[in-house]
Scaffold this active site. Structure first.
Site, PDB file in Angstrom:
ATOM      1  N   LEU A  78      18.449  62.455   9.289  1.00 17.98           N
ATOM      2  CA  LEU A  78      17.971  63.504  10.054  1.00 17.98           C
ATOM      3  C   LEU A  78      17.215  64.693   9.336  1.00 17.98           C
ATOM      4  O   LEU A  78      16.980  65.677  10.078  1.00 17.98           O
ATOM      5  CB  LEU A  78      19.465  64.121  11.112  1.00 17.98           C
ATOM      6  CG  LEU A  78      19.893  63.571  12.419  1.00 17.98           C
ATOM      7  CD1 LEU A  78      20.342  62.140  11.934  1.00 17.98           C
ATOM      8  CD2 LEU A  78      20.505  64.635  12.962  1.00 17.98           C
ATOM      9  N   GLU A  80      14.857  66.406   8.745  1.00 17.61           N
ATOM     10  CA  GLU A  80      13.396  66.882   9.218  1.00 17.61           C
ATOM     11  C   GLU A  80      12.381  67.324   8.287  1.00 17.61           C
ATOM     12  O   GLU A  80      11.186  67.114   8.130  1.00 17.61           O
ATOM     13  CB  GLU A  80      13.457  67.327  10.380  1.00 17.61           C
ATOM     14  CG  GLU A  80      14.054  66.980  11.660  1.00 17.61           C
ATOM     15  CD  GLU A  80      15.403  67.061  11.763  1.00 17.61           C
ATOM     16  OE1 GLU A  80      16.242  67.558  10.996  1.00 17.61           O
ATOM     17  OE2 GLU A  80      16.083  66.791  12.929  1.00 17.61           O
ATOM     18  N   ASP A 105      11.523  70.663  19.367  1.00 16.07           N
ATOM     19  CA  ASP A 105      12.383  71.859  18.823  1.00 16.07           C
ATOM     20  C   ASP A 105      12.981  71.458  17.318  1.00 16.07           C
ATOM     21  O   ASP A 105      12.869  72.370  16.629  1.00 16.07           O
ATOM     22  CB  ASP A 105      14.059  71.562  19.521  1.00 16.07           C
ATOM     23  CG  ASP A 105      13.528  72.097  20.979  1.00 16.07           C
ATOM     24  OD1 ASP A 105      13.938  73.191  21.570  1.00 16.07           O
ATOM     25  OD2 ASP A 105      13.004  70.943  21.661  1.00 16.07           O
ATOM     26  N   PHE A 106      12.840  70.182  16.923  1.00 17.95           N
ATOM     27  CA  PHE A 106      13.237  69.753  15.774  1.00 17.95           C
ATOM     28  C   PHE A 106      12.156  70.059  14.659  1.00 17.95           C
ATOM     29  O   PHE A 106      12.499  69.916  13.579  1.00 17.95           O
ATOM     30  CB  PHE A 106      13.519  68.099  15.705  1.00 17.95           C
ATOM     31  CG  PHE A 106      14.804  67.918  16.830  1.00 17.95           C
ATOM     32  CD1 PHE A 106      15.910  68.704  16.784  1.00 17.95           C
ATOM     33  CD2 PHE A 106      14.745  66.875  17.552  1.00 17.95           C
ATOM     34  CE1 PHE A 106      16.585  68.530  17.793  1.00 17.95           C
ATOM     35  CE2 PHE A 106      15.511  66.733  18.767  1.00 17.95           C
ATOM     36  CZ  PHE A 106      16.606  67.255  18.886  1.00 17.95           C
ATOM     37  N   HIS A 149      16.408  72.523  23.586  1.00 13.41           N
ATOM     38  CA  HIS A 149      15.902  71.198  23.752  1.00 13.41           C
ATOM     39  C   HIS A 149      14.608  71.044  24.720  1.00 13.41           C
ATOM     40  O   HIS A 149      14.238  70.016  25.131  1.00 13.41           O
ATOM     41  CB  HIS A 149      16.956  70.089  24.121  1.00 13.41           C
ATOM     42  CG  HIS A 149      17.686  69.195  23.127  1.00 13.41           C
ATOM     43  ND1 HIS A 149      18.267  70.072  21.926  1.00 13.41           N
ATOM     44  CD2 HIS A 149      17.843  68.184  22.694  1.00 13.41           C
ATOM     45  CE1 HIS A 149      19.075  69.304  21.195  1.00 13.41           C
ATOM     46  NE2 HIS A 149      18.736  67.963  21.659  1.00 13.41           N
TER      47      HIS A 149
END
Lengths: 346, 341
Positions: A78, A80, A105-106, A149
């Site tokens: 994960l 990012e 969002d990420f 999200h």
């Protein structure tokens, strides 16, 4: 089925495609683009959290790893920020990464590598290196996606030199722009919208590119110009279908790319209509609406016959609950209301 | 108070006493460190002229890490750095003229005056670039290693960074990924105990940095970064592992920063560290140490040392003149290379 999913599905089921040709769903057009790029160029690889899971990133990457192997299509940790830098480093070293995220969002976790590294290298390396990478994500909305999200962050990135930002609204463009982005030698962001994923449209087979930085007219009319991208543009088109019956007509411009921005098409239309409404999936403040509004005030002031109007998101966080969400997001009726005001001069 | 005494450090790897080297190789290491030192001192002595309009981050005291690592690499191996670029760049063979022009903000600088001192590059020798964001190059170098592995290139990828970079999350994200994919990457942590003026003790609990890397399943060690052969041999071992597909190595190389974080001179009188600590570490000069060793073994002499210094001095002067006499960029150069074709 979550109501958002049901709504998207029911809309798609009722959609008629007037044009002749092969009809594909939006998500299948994207899947086909990735397939063709992977077939064409061994330097292309696809990564992201969940790309190999059974749901395959809404279906965009379903089973690609079975065809191309897990060296070329792979699930990631994960991390990012780290992986954005890893993509940039791999791109600097002769590959073409396509990094997919479930939600924009990420990407907020990746800004150090995206803004301060990937988008800067070509310039600060004095043209000696380039960073051909694609970062894709799908904007969410509905079913409790809420403040973390459903964010649409394209406006935050508009002022970052060296980036390109793409926001398609049709399956045809989604495929052609994805292929153009992968072929491009710069970091390119693609923001698709979850609510577009099941839309259908005519999609030619094989490889074709849509030019990055070129908008297109979706409707022609006289009373005003509407510019925007992605899902909000689809809503504006729905609004115009209703307003047709009231004798209101508009130029509706799908910009398709926000950076570089096709200013020419905006000013061409504004010269004729004298009124402009800017719609965007992101915040109205300091974003796409604000930038285009300012551009119009600066360069198109003498063509204006009424105030610039914008429809984006309010300057408050996105609520998660169903009822609040209905008040928060623009819909076709709210867009139609603003258009009526603009046309009547109210 | 000496916060970080040299004698209390424990190292997990040191050079083998049985290893023998050609004299030319050892003299080459010495020359490379001396050259970096002399270039740094020359820059420092002229910095007050304000003609090098760029920050400088001197590497005086830490030369052995750059030189020892790069001596174990091939030209085609790629090196990335943090903001303290100059030692890494020069040790990898980066053009001195290109660097000096960059510091003087000239059009023919190694980055065309767009990078400045914190973003040098010389692709012809495998010096691939650097980042002014602490830790920023670590994912990039990891990605270079991924690219090399993906394209099946025989290429080792190295990134230099400081102790404070290990306080950034993305470096652990990178190390996790490198370990997962067995990437050919070397993480060289140049631990000099200070991040600008903040000592390790206000930034990290007392857990050895190399042990943290070890917890990710990568090979890791702590070495004496004032001893160039320690650095060389640790790197040589790491390179061997990486080239044979054994994945990444993390080397914590400890050496003291004799100067301030940025700019000319030592700023320890400002109070963040004891000037006595600087003096204490100066006794463990990587260059003097190797020089004495060479003399003891009769591999070198004062005459050769003097002529070597003269040669380097001439090269430095020529590079300064090259930079000073080079053209500045023009306004039209401002907007090129925003996008790649």
């Amino acid at each position: 089925m979550p109501w958002a999913e049901a709504l998207i599905t029911s809309k798609a089921a009722g959609q008629e495609v007037a044009e002749e040709g092969r009809v594909l769903a939006y998500v299948d057009a994207l899947h086909e683009a990735l397939t063709l790029a992977l077939e064409l160029d061994p330097k292309v690889f696809v990564l992201g959290q969940g790309v190999n899971d059974p749901r395959g990133m809404f279906g965009v990457t379903t089973d690609l790893y079975k065809k191309f192997g897990e060296d070329r299509v792979f699930d990631t940790p994960l991390s990012e920020e780290g992986l954005t830098g890893i993509c940039a480093g791999a791109a600097l070293n002769g590959t073409r990464p396509v990094y997919l995220h479930n939600r924009p969002d990420f990407l907020l976790l990746t800004f150090n590598q995206l803004v301060s590294h990937a988008s800067k290298f070509h310039y600060i390396d004095n043209g000696q290196n380039n960073v051909p990478m694609v970062v894709w994500s799908a904007i969410g909305r509905g079913w409790g996606s809420g403040s973390q999200h459903s964010q649409a962050i394209q406006g935050f990135l508009l002022g970052v030199p060296g980036l390109k930002i793409i926001m398609p609204s049709t399956p045809y463009d989604a495929k052609g722009l994805m292929l153009a982005a992968i072929a491009d030698n710069n970091p390119v962001l693609i923001f698709d919208h979850r609510w577009n994923m099941k839309a259908k449209g005519v999609v030619p087979e094989g490889i074709y590119h849509i030019p990055i930085g070129k908008g297109v007219y979706r409707r022609r009319g006289e009373d005003l110009t509407i510019v925007g991208t992605s899902h909000t543009l689809a809503l504006a088109l729905e609004a115009m279908e209703d307003l047709d019956k009231e004798g209101i007509s508009a130029d509706v411009i799908d910009l398709r790319t926000l950076k570089p921005l096709d200013e020419e098409i905006i000013f061409e239309s504004l010269k004729k209509t004298g009124k402009i409404l800017i719609v965007d999936t992101g915040p109205a403040m300091a974003g796409v609406c604000a930038e285009i509004g300012c551009l119009v005030a600066e360069k198109g002031f003498h063509d204006l016959r009424g105030p610039v109007r914008r429809i984006g998101l309010p300057d408050s966080p996105i609520p998660a609950g169903f009822t609040l969400e209905q008040y928060y997001f623009p819909d076709k009726d709210r867009i139609a209301k603003v258009i009526r005001e603009m046309v009547s001069g109210a | 108070m000496i916060r970080y005494p040299y004698n209390e450090l424990e190292f997990t790897f040191s050079s083998s006493p049985d290893e023998t080297y050609e004299a030319d190789f050892l003299i080459g290491l010495y020359r490379s460190m001396l050259r970096i030192r002399m270039i740094q001192e020359a820059i420092e002595s002229r910095y007050h002229e304000d003609e090098m309009k760029t920050p400088i981050h001197l590497v005086i005291g830490q030369e052995a890490t750059s030189v020892g690592v790069c001596a174990a690499l091939r030209t085609t191996d790629q090196v990335y750095s943090s903001h303290r670029t100059q030692g890494n760049y020069l040790a990898k063979g980066g053009s001195l003229k290109g660097m000096m022009s960059e510091l003087y903000c000239r059009l023919n600088g190694c980055a065309g005056s767009r990078g400045g001192s914190m973003h040098l590059l010389d692709k012809s020798v495998g010096y691939a670039g650097s980042s002014a964001i602490v830790g920023g190059s670590v994912p990039i170098a990891t990605g270079a290693a991924f690219g090399a592995q993906y394209l099946k290139k025989d290429q080792i990828n190295v990134v230099f960074f400081g102790d404070a970079a290990t306080e950034e999350g993305a470096i652990w994200e990178s190390i996790n990924f490198a370990a997962l994919k067995s990437l050919p990457v070397l993480y060289i942590c140049e631990n000099n105990f200070y991040s600008v003026c903040s000592s390790m003790e206000v930034r990290q609990p007392k857990v050895d940095i190399y042990k943290k890397a070890g917890a990710f399943g990568v090979n890791s060690c702590r070495i004496d970064g004032t001893q160039v052969l320690n650095v060389y041999e640790a790197t040589r071992e790491a390179v061997k592992i990486a080239r044979s597909g054994g994945g990444p190595t993390f080397i914590e190389s400890v050496a003291y920063r004799w100067r301030g974080h940025g700019g000319a001179g030592d700023d320890s009188a400002s109070g963040y560290r004891d000037p006595e600590e600087v003096k204490a570490w100066q006794k463990f000069c990587p260059i003097d140490g190797l020089y004495k060793d060479l003399m003891k073994k009769n591999l070198f002499d004062e005459t050769r040392n003097s002529s070597m210094k003269k040669e380097i001095q001439d090269e430095i002067e020529e590079a300064f003149q090259h930079a000073i006499n080079s053209p500045n960029p023009e306004e039209k150069d401002l907007s090129t290379y925003v996008y790649s074709d």
